[in-house]
Design a protein around this motif. Sequence first.
Motif, mmCIF file in Angstrom:
data_model
loop_
_atom_site.group_PDB
_atom_site.id
_atom_site.type_symbol
_atom_site.label_atom_id
_atom_site.label_comp_id
_atom_site.label_asym_id
_atom_site.label_seq_id
_atom_site.Cartn_x
_atom_site.Cartn_y
_atom_site.Cartn_z
ATOM 1 N N TYR A 94 -5.798 1.943 -3.340
ATOM 2 C CA TYR A 94 -5.094 2.751 -2.339
ATOM 3 C C TYR A 94 -6.132 3.392 -1.432
ATOM 4 N N PRO A 95 -6.020 3.249 -0.123
ATOM 5 C CA PRO A 95 -7.025 3.813 0.789
ATOM 6 C C PRO A 95 -7.022 5.339 0.738
ATOM 7 N N GLN A 96 -8.227 5.918 0.922
ATOM 8 C CA GLN A 96 -8.388 7.363 0.869
ATOM 9 C C GLN A 96 -8.079 8.037 2.197
ATOM 10 N N SER A 97 -7.894 7.255 3.276
ATOM 11 C CA SER A 97 -7.581 7.815 4.601
ATOM 12 C C SER A 97 -6.553 6.921 5.291
ATOM 13 N N ASN A 98 -6.167 7.347 6.476
ATOM 14 C CA ASN A 98 -5.180 6.592 7.244
ATOM 15 C C ASN A 98 -5.809 5.464 8.062
ATOM 16 N N ALA A 158 -7.043 2.574 7.255
ATOM 17 C CA ALA A 158 -6.580 1.231 6.916
ATOM 18 C C ALA A 158 -5.173 0.982 7.447
ATOM 19 N N ILE A 209 0.840 -1.206 0.000
ATOM 20 C CA ILE A 209 0.000 0.000 0.000
ATOM 21 C C ILE A 209 0.870 1.248 0.000
#
Length: 378
Positions: A233-237, A239, A225
Amino acid sequence: MTVVNKAKLFLLVPAIVLSVLSCVTGKVTTEPDIVVTPLGDKLNVKDGSLVYALPRSIINVTVYFERTLEVPGPYAGFAGELLGIKDVITTEKESWKILTVQIESSEEVDPSEYYVIETNTLFQTNVLALKKAGLILDLNPLLYERDNKAFPVSGGGKPGISYTDLGSDTYFISQSDTAYRLVKLDTAFIRIPYLVEKKRQLTQGQLAERAAKTLLELREGKQMILTGEANVYPQSNAAIDEINRMEKEYLALFTGKTSSETRMVRYTVIPSGDNSSGSYEIFRFSASAGPLAPGAMTGLPVIIEVKPAGKTRDITYITRSETGESAPEVKYDKLYFRPPEVATVRMKYGNEVLYETRKLIYQFGEIIRLPSNFILGR
């Protein structure tokens, strides 16, 4: 009655009156209006008398400790083999240390210094001013309404340490085995096979292997990631934070967990003038067991040293007779009080000084006497 007899009687009456008045006056001047005596010397106290006490100082010590507990993980024995980690917690360990110390002083009634004021006149006192100055204390129960909560000292289990997730997706495996049962046909018995499915719990080594595999997969996924190799890809922290939390929990299965908590204990010291050394052991402290009772076989003593400055010890009180005055000293109409003495208060653990301050200690002062009208207005 003749004129001469009347004249004699007229002269005799004033003489009798003057004689009575002189007797009364002499009686009043010989008996004091105010009598101040220690309560211990009196068996009876007249109604309307004033009872007061001298104050004594008490030292309140508040100590904050930090208790740290180390608990090994269930897979500590496999940390080196599966993850290459050598420095892990292998045995349960408890440790203590002293964080901060607070020393305060307060006043309470000295049970050995009660006094009774008796008077034949009307009380007109400035006792409230003396109470505010701390020279005397009345019998006020609010002085003793202090915090009486009990605080834990040592022990108490494993604070905040548990292993609820052992890092495996399953904890047993299913095995199929062939069993036989006998069936009678005519005059013979035959064995008919059938399958039996049994569940077997995974061994500690197998569970450790699965947890290590999951931990390495988490690290690999996080790396993908962060390097952009992942498909999404995650949009925030959120994950990444959850992966870090899970990685920390799974790693603790091998390295162990450490938990710390702060505990507070209060002690009370009443300095005494009879203690020539001025040292008072309040508790014993061990880095492995924490605070212990005074006189315990383990640990080093933690003591309070109270050293008076001695400024009032050498004061010589001169009576009227010693100064050459003709009037004799009257002791029964004197007000007893005790000025405080400055003392150095030092808290020590072995040779280490943890806290040092200066306090006013009433019981180190000398008991002296004031004129009774200092408190009783005339």
